[in-house]
Write a protein that holds these residues in place. Structure first.
Motif, short mmCIF file in Angstrom:
data_model
loop_
_atom_site.label_atom_id
_atom_site.label_comp_id
_atom_site.label_asym_id
_atom_site.label_seq_id
_atom_site.Cartn_x
_atom_site.Cartn_y
_atom_site.Cartn_z
N SER A 299 0.71 -1.14 -0.19
CA SER A 299 0.04 -0.18 0.05
C SER A 299 0.70 1.43 -0.06
N SER A 300 2.24 1.08 -0.11
CA SER A 300 3.03 2.17 0.03
C SER A 300 4.37 1.86 -0.71
N GLY A 301 5.10 2.98 -1.03
CA GLY A 301 6.28 2.62 -1.74
C GLY A 301 6.01 3.08 -3.23
N VAL A 302 7.40 3.07 -3.94
CA VAL A 302 7.24 3.52 -5.62
C VAL A 302 7.78 2.50 -6.32
N PHE A 303 6.95 2.31 -7.39
CA PHE A 303 7.43 1.20 -8.31
C PHE A 303 8.62 1.76 -9.28
N PRO A 304 9.42 0.84 -9.81
CA PRO A 304 10.54 1.07 -10.41
C PRO A 304 10.37 1.86 -11.60
N TRP A 305 9.14 1.61 -12.46
CA TRP A 305 8.99 2.52 -13.88
C TRP A 305 8.55 3.92 -13.45
N ALA A 306 8.40 4.29 -12.48
CA ALA A 306 8.03 5.60 -12.08
C ALA A 306 9.17 6.39 -11.83
N ILE A 307 10.38 5.96 -11.63
CA ILE A 307 11.55 6.62 -11.04
C ILE A 307 12.76 6.40 -11.67
N ASP A 308 12.71 5.48 -12.89
CA ASP A 308 13.70 5.10 -14.01
C ASP A 308 14.26 6.15 -14.58
N PRO A 309 15.64 6.52 -14.43
CA PRO A 309 16.24 7.69 -15.20
C PRO A 309 16.08 7.48 -16.73
N ALA A 310 16.27 6.39 -17.24
CA ALA A 310 16.03 6.34 -18.66
C ALA A 310 14.71 6.45 -19.05
N PHE A 311 13.79 5.93 -18.30
CA PHE A 311 12.16 6.37 -18.55
C PHE A 311 12.05 7.81 -18.70
N ALA A 312 12.63 8.22 -17.74
CA ALA A 312 12.39 9.82 -17.37
C ALA A 312 12.88 10.67 -18.68
N GLU A 313 14.05 10.31 -19.26
CA GLU A 313 14.64 10.88 -20.32
C GLU A 313 13.84 10.72 -21.61
N ARG A 314 13.31 9.45 -21.63
CA ARG A 314 12.45 9.11 -22.91
C ARG A 314 10.98 9.89 -22.94
N LEU A 315 10.59 9.79 -21.57
CA LEU A 315 9.44 10.89 -21.61
C LEU A 315 9.66 12.16 -21.90
N TRP A 316 10.64 12.74 -21.56
CA TRP A 316 11.03 13.79 -21.78
C TRP A 316 11.05 14.48 -23.15
N GLN A 317 11.86 13.36 -24.07
CA GLN A 317 11.58 13.63 -25.40
C GLN A 317 10.51 13.46 -26.09
N LEU A 318 9.60 12.42 -25.64
CA LEU A 318 8.28 12.34 -26.12
C LEU A 318 7.40 13.68 -25.78
N SER A 319 7.53 14.16 -24.59
CA SER A 319 6.91 15.37 -24.14
C SER A 319 7.17 16.67 -25.13
N GLU A 320 8.35 16.61 -25.26
CA GLU A 320 8.92 17.78 -26.17
C GLU A 320 8.07 17.58 -27.64
N SER A 321 8.17 16.37 -28.12
CA SER A 321 7.65 16.20 -29.48
C SER A 321 6.23 16.30 -29.38
N MET A 322 5.52 15.90 -28.39
CA MET A 322 4.09 15.91 -28.27
C MET A 322 3.54 17.34 -28.04
N THR A 323 4.17 18.33 -27.30
CA THR A 323 3.84 19.49 -27.14
C THR A 323 4.60 20.58 -27.94
N GLY A 324 5.49 20.37 -28.83
CA GLY A 324 6.27 21.13 -29.50
C GLY A 324 6.74 22.20 -28.57
N VAL A 325 7.03 22.06 -27.11
CA VAL A 325 7.63 22.88 -26.27
C VAL A 325 9.07 22.38 -25.82
#
Length: 329
Positions: A299-325
């Motif tokens: 009922s507590s704690g953080v799952f690995p896919w929510a703090i993975d640095p590689a996933f974070a970088e991939r999301l950053w690139q996706l977010s830039e692409s989707m928003t154009g920002v």
């Protein structure tokens, strides 16, 4: 802003400090003794539920709090008795509205010391924005990504800002589907979509903290706890009954729910730290491996896919692409 691989960046361990606080701590208790006069904060969704109590705690400690609101009448009524609050119009699903709000703030030439990305929606029927993006991902993550990018000059100007990304235990429903974030090629599942957006909130803090470190901007993600607010309006009666019964049906008050956001935004205990997922007014522990294969329920704690640095970088690139920002260096 390019991918960040600076070896000088100090990674904060994803383990409790411990803080000395706990799940029953309130926002007022967290901020007791802090003086925020002269500080400027923005709290999205700061006129309802946990966001309202976050606003109240920051304002009563002396901060000026700007609340971006989609429903101005409701917001005016909610904050009528709270000092030092300013209301501005903003709709997080509308990129033009985000840009207009941010520009109005930048035009004041004020630094931004605290940005709490608190607003969000949970498990609505499939809805898409004008770009065709699924609404939970668009509002909960992309809207806040764009807002933070546009406010970046003011955050850097503060010379010691904090950005709080309000996530959720909903991360347990899964991480970001980088190939199909908008449910264009798979059947829409509202809880899966919610989990994706909340995992994105946590990953955003990971990548943002790495980029903000050199500018004195630190980022944290927060699970406020289980709280009954307007956020549950799309849940069915059966879903509500299931959520509010059984041994794990432990809920916080909105005042307790606001405590972790306020702690992350102000506490000296977190000086020099950032990029971590927090809950119950402390840095959370990673969930044990048995929880990943379903052997045990946590009922507590953080799952690995929510703090993975590689996933974070991939999301950053996706977010830039989707928003154009893109964030400006």
């Amino acid at each position: 802003m390019k991918n960040v691989t600076d070896n000088a960046y100090p990674v904060t361990p994803q383990i409790p400090i411990p803080s000395g606080f706990g799940p029953h701590t309130t926002a007022r208790e967290v901020i007791e003794g802090y003086q925020l006069s002269g500080k400027v904060a923005i709290v999205t969704g700061g006129y309802s539920g946990v966001g309202l109590e976050t606003t109240r705690a920051l304002a009563e400690a002396g901060a000026t709090v700007i609340i971006p609101a989609r429903t101005m009448g409701k917001a005016q009524s909610a904050i009528a008795t709270i000092p030092r609050v300013e209301l501005e119009e903003l709709d997080l699903i509308d990129p033009a509205s985000i840009d207009a709000f941010a520009q109005r703030f930048l035009d004041t030439r004020r630094p931004l010391h605290i940005l709490i990305n608190n607003a969000g929606i949970m498990v609505p029927p499939l809805t898409r924005d004008a770009r065709g993006y699924e609404s939970q991902f668009a509002i909960n993550h992309l809207g806040h990504f764009q807002l933070t990018a546009r406010l970046w000059p003011a955050l850097k100007q503060a010379a010691g800002a904090r950005v709080i990304s309000v996530s959720s235990a909903g991360i347990r429903f899964g991480g970001v589907d980088f190939e199909d974030p908008n449910f264009e090629h798979k059947t829409y599942e509202k809880w899966r979509a919610y989990g994706q957006s909340k995992s994105a909130n946590a990953l955003f803090a990971v990548a943002l903290d790495r980029r903000g470190y050199a500018h004195g901007v630190r980022a944290f993600s927060v699970h406020p706890g289980r709280i009954i607010t307007d956020l549950v309006r799309h849940m069915s009666e059966d879903e509500m009954n299931a959520a509010t019964s059984g041994p794990n049906a432990k809920f916080k008050t909105p005042e307790q729910g606001a405590a972790t956001s306020v702690w992350c935004a102000t506490s000296q205990q977190l000086d020099g730290k950032g990029g971590v997922y927090c809950e119950d007014v402390d840095i959370a522990r990673p969930v044990p491996k048995e929880a990943l294969d379903g052997t045990i329920h946590v009922s507590s704690g953080v799952f690995p896919w929510a703090i993975d640095p590689a996933f974070a970088e991939r999301l950053w690139q996706l977010s830039e692409s989707m928003t154009g920002v893109m964030f400006q260096p």
